[in-house]
Motif scaffolding. Sequence first.
Motif, PDB file in Angstrom:
ATOM      1  N   MET A 241       0.822  -1.213  -0.128  1.00  0.00           N
ATOM      2  CA  MET A 241      -0.029  -0.018  -0.014  1.00  0.00           C
ATOM      3  C   MET A 241       0.706   1.065  -0.115  1.00  0.00           C
ATOM      4  N   ASN A 242       0.304   2.432  -0.277  1.00  0.00           N
ATOM      5  CA  ASN A 242       1.025   3.747  -0.172  1.00  0.00           C
ATOM      6  C   ASN A 242       1.477   3.922   1.084  1.00  0.00           C
ATOM      7  N   ILE A 243       2.674   4.778   1.368  1.00  0.00           N
ATOM      8  CA  ILE A 243       3.122   4.931   2.510  1.00  0.00           C
ATOM      9  C   ILE A 243       2.477   5.853   3.390  1.00  0.00           C
ATOM     10  N   THR A 244       1.474   6.587   2.799  1.00  0.00           N
ATOM     11  CA  THR A 244       0.757   7.569   3.644  1.00  0.00           C
ATOM     12  C   THR A 244      -0.617   7.067   4.102  1.00  0.00           C
ATOM     13  N   LYS A 245      -0.898   5.638   3.732  1.00  0.00           N
ATOM     14  CA  LYS A 245      -2.161   5.289   4.048  1.00  0.00           C
ATOM     15  C   LYS A 245      -2.129   4.878   5.449  1.00  0.00           C
ATOM     16  N   LEU A 246      -3.509   4.571   5.863  1.00  0.00           N
ATOM     17  CA  LEU A 246      -3.629   4.344   7.371  1.00  0.00           C
ATOM     18  C   LEU A 246      -3.166   2.725   7.861  1.00  0.00           C
ATOM     19  N   PHE A 247      -4.063   1.760   7.255  1.00  0.00           N
ATOM     20  CA  PHE A 247      -3.802   0.505   7.580  1.00  0.00           C
ATOM     21  C   PHE A 247      -4.564  -0.304   6.711  1.00  0.00           C
ATOM     22  N   THR A 248      -3.927  -1.460   6.604  1.00  0.00           N
ATOM     23  CA  THR A 248      -4.352  -2.558   5.748  1.00  0.00           C
ATOM     24  C   THR A 248      -4.829  -4.021   6.523  1.00  0.00           C
ATOM     25  N   SER A 249      -5.972  -4.615   5.992  1.00  0.00           N
ATOM     26  CA  SER A 249      -6.269  -5.965   6.414  1.00  0.00           C
ATOM     27  C   SER A 249      -6.689  -6.728   5.656  1.00  0.00           C
ATOM     28  N   ILE A 250      -6.147  -7.662   5.351  1.00  0.00           N
ATOM     29  CA  ILE A 250      -6.465  -8.939   4.530  1.00  0.00           C
ATOM     30  C   ILE A 250      -7.388  -9.827   5.377  1.00  0.00           C
ATOM     31  N   VAL A 251      -8.383  -9.974   5.378  1.00  0.00           N
ATOM     32  CA  VAL A 251      -9.141 -10.941   6.064  1.00  0.00           C
ATOM     33  C   VAL A 251      -9.923 -12.087   5.092  1.00  0.00           C
ATOM     34  N   ALA A 252     -10.143 -13.186   5.961  1.00  0.00           N
ATOM     35  CA  ALA A 252     -10.863 -14.025   5.260  1.00  0.00           C
ATOM     36  C   ALA A 252     -11.646 -14.864   6.231  1.00  0.00           C
TER      37      ALA A 252
ATOM     38  N   VAL B 147     -10.104  -7.786   0.923  1.00  0.00           N
ATOM     39  CA  VAL B 147     -11.004  -8.808   0.387  1.00  0.00           C
ATOM     40  C   VAL B 147     -12.151  -9.126   1.432  1.00  0.00           C
ATOM     41  N   ASN B 148     -13.299  -8.974   1.078  1.00  0.00           N
ATOM     42  CA  ASN B 148     -14.435  -9.052   2.015  1.00  0.00           C
ATOM     43  C   ASN B 148     -14.529 -10.778   1.916  1.00  0.00           C
ATOM     44  N   ASN B 149     -14.255 -11.472   2.817  1.00  0.00           N
ATOM     45  CA  ASN B 149     -14.383 -13.009   2.866  1.00  0.00           C
ATOM     46  C   ASN B 149     -15.687 -13.435   3.843  1.00  0.00           C
ATOM     47  N   ALA B 150     -16.403 -12.252   4.366  1.00  0.00           N
ATOM     48  CA  ALA B 150     -17.410 -12.699   5.449  1.00  0.00           C
ATOM     49  C   ALA B 150     -18.547 -13.122   4.315  1.00  0.00           C
ATOM     50  N   PRO B 151     -19.378 -14.305   4.750  1.00  0.00           N
ATOM     51  CA  PRO B 151     -20.266 -14.882   3.907  1.00  0.00           C
ATOM     52  C   PRO B 151     -21.426 -13.843   3.788  1.00  0.00           C
TER      53      PRO B 151
ATOM     54  N   PHE C 238     -10.390  -3.190   6.808  1.00  0.00           N
ATOM     55  CA  PHE C 238     -10.652  -4.869   6.893  1.00  0.00           C
ATOM     56  C   PHE C 238     -12.221  -4.781   7.178  1.00  0.00           C
ATOM     57  N   PHE C 239     -12.646  -6.029   7.282  1.00  0.00           N
ATOM     58  CA  PHE C 239     -14.199  -6.434   7.159  1.00  0.00           C
ATOM     59  C   PHE C 239     -14.342  -7.148   8.729  1.00  0.00           C
ATOM     60  N   ASP C 240     -15.589  -7.153   9.071  1.00  0.00           N
ATOM     61  CA  ASP C 240     -16.181  -8.045  10.111  1.00  0.00           C
ATOM     62  C   ASP C 240     -17.279  -9.049   9.548  1.00  0.00           C
ATOM     63  N   VAL C 241     -17.836  -9.741  10.347  1.00  0.00           N
ATOM     64  CA  VAL C 241     -18.540 -11.008   9.742  1.00  0.00           C
ATOM     65  C   VAL C 241     -20.048 -10.363   9.313  1.00  0.00           C
ATOM     66  N   ASP C 242     -20.218  -9.147   9.885  1.00  0.00           N
ATOM     67  CA  ASP C 242     -21.646  -8.414   9.522  1.00  0.00           C
ATOM     68  C   ASP C 242     -21.535  -7.738   8.185  1.00  0.00           C
ATOM     69  N   ASN C 243     -20.445  -8.000   7.359  1.00  0.00           N
ATOM     70  CA  ASN C 243     -20.205  -7.115   6.245  1.00  0.00           C
ATOM     71  C   ASN C 243     -19.971  -5.658   6.377  1.00  0.00           C
ATOM     72  N   ASN C 244     -19.302  -5.319   7.570  1.00  0.00           N
ATOM     73  CA  ASN C 244     -19.081  -3.866   7.635  1.00  0.00           C
ATOM     74  C   ASN C 244     -17.615  -3.657   7.386  1.00  0.00           C
TER      75      ASN C 244
ATOM     76  N   TYR D  29     -11.321 -12.801   9.766  1.00  0.00           N
ATOM     77  CA  TYR D  29     -11.939 -11.297   9.717  1.00  0.00           C
ATOM     78  C   TYR D  29     -12.500 -11.127  11.142  1.00  0.00           C
ATOM     79  N   TYR D  30     -12.922  -9.772  11.513  1.00  0.00           N
ATOM     80  CA  TYR D  30     -13.377  -9.676  12.884  1.00  0.00           C
ATOM     81  C   TYR D  30     -14.811 -10.127  13.250  1.00  0.00           C
ATOM     82  N   LYS D  31     -14.908 -10.878  14.284  1.00  0.00           N
ATOM     83  CA  LYS D  31     -16.013 -11.252  14.611  1.00  0.00           C
ATOM     84  C   LYS D  31     -16.335 -11.121  16.036  1.00  0.00           C
ATOM     85  N   PRO D  32     -17.239 -10.212  16.631  1.00  0.00           N
ATOM     86  CA  PRO D  32     -17.697  -9.820  17.885  1.00  0.00           C
ATOM     87  C   PRO D  32     -18.037 -11.215  18.292  1.00  0.00           C
ATOM     88  N   CYS D  33     -17.538 -11.733  19.629  1.00  0.00           N
ATOM     89  CA  CYS D  33     -17.677 -13.229  19.935  1.00  0.00           C
ATOM     90  C   CYS D  33     -18.973 -13.155  21.247  1.00  0.00           C
ATOM     91  N   GLU D  34     -19.221 -14.440  21.254  1.00  0.00           N
ATOM     92  CA  GLU D  34     -20.023 -14.494  22.527  1.00  0.00           C
ATOM     93  C   GLU D  34     -19.066 -15.218  23.672  1.00  0.00           C
TER      94      GLU D  34
END
Length: 736
Positions: A1-12, A111-115, A161-167, A261-266
């Motif tokens: 990524m460009n060195i001025t960007k904030l942050f990256t996530s690759i999630v699956a 990449v959004n890998n959340a169902p 990056f993404f979470d399980v709820d497609n955010n 990917y991020y998943k708020p958990c029980e």
Amino acid sequence: MNITKLFTSIVACFLCFFAAAQQDGKLYLSLASRGAVYDITGLPSTFPTTSVFSQTTANHISNLGIGYKPAPSTDTNLYFVHSNTTNNSAVYYSGTASGSTLPTGIGGIAVNNAPGSYFGYVYGFATGSKNLYRIHPSAPSQAVTGDADWTDGAIFGTDTFFDVDNNIYTFIQRSGNTYLYKINLTSRVASKALTLSGDIPSAIQGMAYLNGYVYLSTLNNTNDAGNVEIRRFKMTDGIVTLERTYSGLGYLNIDLGTVPYYKPCEKQEVIFTEDFGQTTVRQPSPYMVHGVGHFTFADYLAIPPSQYNTQLANVVGYIENGYYAVVAPKRIQDGHSIFNYGFSIWGTDANGDTFNDHTGNADGAAMIINAGEIYAPIYKRKSTVDVIPGNYYKVSYYAYERYDGASINVQMMSGSGNTVLGQKMMELTGNGDRTWKKYEVVFRVPPTCTTGDLKYYVSLVNGRKGSTNNDYAIDDIVFEDLGCSYYENDSVLLNCNPTAEPIAVTDYKYNQPSGPVTINVLENDKLHNGAPATPGNVIFRFFGIKDVMGQYDNPQNTDPYYTVPGEGTWRYNRATSFVTFTPLSTFTGNPTPVTYTILDKTLALNGSNQGDEFYPGSESNIAQIIITYQTACYNEVVNVSPGIPTKHGITLLNRAGSENDNWPMVRTSGFTVVESNNKGFVPTRMTKLEIEGDGGSTPSKITHPQEGMMIYDTTDKCLKIYDGTKWSCFSTPSCP
């Protein structure tokens, strides 16, 4: 990524098939200066020397993502998704062009890998813009709306990056504050998720989510060396800390990537506790596995007066090798004054042991164990709730070590109680100082654990055999759910989806002549995959205990055997898989059946170096070995009158005739005759459940059985006959 960007996530997603390099639970860093991707999981102190993926055109690694191809593709492989940061740069799947290009200069893709309907889509943000760009499959950019901080703030970095709820997530800075926002992909409305604090960097060039943490990468050009700083914060508190700095990596674009990917958990909190209650009188534990080869309850009240002042009284009364009791530690010898034989290991006399339970309660109970030379569970308990896929679970307990050298193997087992899914050997570190110390193990349930009986067992197993220095007490066992955001690396990943468990089938030898009887015990047993069990691919255990020999284990490499008092000895031959029962010369009758299990050595736990006594693979069900001796009389048949010729028969020998001295008439007094010299007669075959039902919801499939009806039971492996009231194996001849 460009060195001025904030942050990256690759999630699956958690349910994935992986390409050669990309793996779940890994943290990757890409370096455009080298055109390569590196595995930095655990943030090693020294930067790795070997990459896991590389590109000839180095700047094609400037942006990094990990994910799947979107529909209509049916490709189930996981790919590194990468590109340069400039407008019209091609987007690649592990080096192969996707057909899409960046719609503008973008520093950070994910990449959004959340169902859901957005599965596999590649997104990104552009510097100075709050528009959301769908990069692959390509689509026009879309404006995102939000609160005043979103509207008036500035994008801080452009990774996501993404979470399980497609955010989808990104950062906004306003009035000296840094916020993490989540954006709904459908409504494109941004809302605050977290406020950051702590060591917030001045710039961010990469971001990824892993196991409850968000990792940030920042590139500093100190002395033109290209130093990469790795920070992280928890999704539960947003406190940023600097974790590692890697020097000399070059001053070009960098990026971070992970699979989850991020998943708020029980979180279920505490599932069960065991404090053993209060008792001044010895009690057995309902969670101790009792039986031959296991630990024996030291019940001195069961010793008859005739055995007072004997070795038996000493062994039981003083809780010697192979015995245990649940009791207040100070009250171990209460009621023990009737015994006066030998020396007390746990006594309150010469040794001066006057310890309480872990909490200091004088009447509080603990489990007192003199382990001796038995490898067996000391506590085995089934959870009352299903484990949650993706969560972490902790087993903790307190131990009081009487002498130095004891150890306990903590295991998580399948819902059947047969298969070890994960384990950790814990050497007790009390060094004989006779104080209570806490021990704990954390297990991770993979996200793929979604089928089967998810009410797992917790098992504490004696981990050392020795006739001395193997005495300890345990107290306050706790099994708890930590949720899906446990932040330590030292956890045991469960192998929760074994294909199947091996199968042990009960063996029978009926109507044997007197003397030793040998049976091929593995002949009908199977591995987890249905392959035949052999001496080389399984471990055989009488009663499910390693090399049992009465109370104690055999010396290493000795054939396991067990002697039944008053009957004889059962011995297993490791080389041939034959079990032989040798009766005592004074024994008459049928021997008491013994039980056994097999362990499938082809399912050895990865990373287990404890030896086969620590359940390296999947354990079978419990099967029996049953032997009966001849008890029938064989009087000669007395024919008081000539038989009547049989008029009907089926033969494969081509010799049927029409005269009374022909076949089948010569087989007198029969309804029919069946004859062959290479075929057998096969009666109806049914399972025990099909024949007899279960007395409840599953009735017998034979709705009107008739007296004298015969069927072969494939479960009990015998020919059964119906006597008018019940089905019985027709296997033991007897005199009328």
